[in-house]
Design an enzyme around this catalytic site. Structure first.
Site, PDB file in Angstrom:
ATOM      1  N   HIS A 134     -29.409   5.661  35.875  1.00 54.78           N
ATOM      2  CA  HIS A 134     -29.473   5.055  34.595  1.00 54.78           C
ATOM      3  C   HIS A 134     -30.536   4.033  34.337  1.00 54.78           C
ATOM      4  CE1 HIS A 134     -25.591   7.065  32.922  1.00 54.78           C
ATOM      5  NE2 HIS A 134     -25.515   6.850  33.918  1.00 54.78           N
TER       6      HIS A 134
ATOM      7  N   GLU B 164     -31.716   2.785  31.904  1.00 56.92           N
ATOM      8  CA  GLU B 164     -31.083   1.840  30.594  1.00 56.92           C
ATOM      9  C   GLU B 164     -30.557   1.028  30.837  1.00 56.92           C
ATOM     10  OE1 GLU B 164     -29.692   4.554  31.307  1.00 56.92           O
ATOM     11  OE2 GLU B 164     -27.247   4.989  30.702  1.00 56.92           O
TER      12      GLU B 164
ATOM     13  N   CYS C 290     -27.949  11.224  33.870  1.00 58.85           N
ATOM     14  CA  CYS C 290     -26.752  11.604  34.005  1.00 58.85           C
ATOM     15  C   CYS C 290     -26.112  13.070  33.165  1.00 58.85           C
ATOM     16  CB  CYS C 290     -25.492   9.963  33.389  1.00 58.85           C
ATOM     17  SG  CYS C 290     -24.187  10.305  34.862  1.00 58.85           S
TER      18      CYS C 290
END
Lengths: 78, 223
Positions: B194, B196, B85
């Protein structure tokens, strides 16, 4: 001290949704003669002594604008 | 295996990225943008967020931070680097990845679970996936529209440097549905969604994101 102005605009081939949103608002306000809006950035730099054109060109092209998506215009002695 | 996670002023997802590294079996190492010290890490993650409040352009000022000079030099020497991002925006601004990220075409911030097609399963960050695999991870951005000149996009596709494409709808108007790209040597990867945030069933839509962080551990061992 002198003033240097740098104008940054998106390249013509990069679509500008913010400019299009402004154009839409102008249409709703009755400004039917406005055909297109492109939004950009306007930087005013105050420089000690005589501006070094090469240095300012480098600043404009490597930090103030991203050459992948933007064109830049440098105005010395503005 | 020591995986660095850089914190810039305005980073938001550095803690999540460090947690993902730990769950994958690596040792997360906190790195600070203003230091000139990579602390001997084996790979680096640039997390999501709004470094410097997206002032000037998203990622532009962070890309000129002291530590990024070290990251660029190390990446050119083969250090694996992942930009997520805002981290992807920083990598493009730093010249480690081609193209740029611009305002979403519909002007809305878009936050949803997103299907991605994996096109490259041989980069340092994707070798635990399979080519053609579909994964679901969150996407959340306001300036995620990937753009480059048509000739550059042709070249990228010709060189097989598109790592991920959006499926089931393009969340931001990115050219050719591109969600992530890689460097020529496959060591640097950037993407807007994302991984994560998709590492545990409790908090994510899947655990599909964990593969990024297990992949790099193998890439470092095999380097």
């Amino acid at each position: 001290m002198s003033r240097v102005v740098v104008d940054v605009v998106l390249k013509p081939e990069i679509s500008d949704p913010q400019g299009q949103a402004v154009l839409g608002a102008l249409g709703r306000l009755g400004h039917d003669s406005i055909r297109s809006v492109r939004q950009g950035k306007h930087f005013v730099l105050e420089v000690d002594g005589t501006p070094d054109e090469a240095e300012l060109k480098q600043i404009a092209e490597t930090l103030l604008a991203n050459p992948v998506i933007e064109d830049v215009e440098l105005h010395l002695g503005a | 295996m020591r995986i660095g996670v850089i914190t810039f002023p305005g980073s938001l997802d550095d803690v999540d990225a460090a947690r993902a590294v730990r769950l994958a079996g690596g040792e997360p190492v906190a790195l600070w943008h203003a230091d000139h010290d990579l602390r001997g890490v084996d790979a680096v993650v640039l997390p999501g967020g709004f470094s410097y409040g997206d002032y000037l352009r998203a990622g532009a000022i962070a890309a000129r931070s002291p530590l990024m000079q070290d990251v660029v030099a190390a990446a050119n020497g083969g250090l694996p680097v992942l930009g997520i991002c805002n981290g992807f925006q920083v990598l493009c601004e730093a010249g480690l990845l081609p193209g740029a990220l611009t305002r979403n075409s519909h002007l809305h911030f878009r936050n949803r679970d997103q299907v991605l097609a994996v096109e490259r399963a041989d980069t340092a960050w994707t070798q635990d996936y399979e080519t053609g695999q579909r994964i679901v991870i969150p996407v959340k951005n306001g300036e995620g529209r990937y753009v480059a000149a048509d000739a550059d996009l042709d070249r990228l596709e010709g060189e097989g440097r598109v790592v991920f494409r959006y499926e089931g709808g393009n969340p931001n108007g990115s050219s050719r549905d591109i969600a992530g790209v890689t460097s020529e040597n496959g060591r640097v990867v950037g993407l807007m969604p994302h991984p994560e945030h998709a590492i545990e069933d409790l908090t994510g839509p899947s655990t599909d994101g964990l593969g990024f962080f297990t992949s790099v551990l193998k890439a470092v061992v095999n380097a």
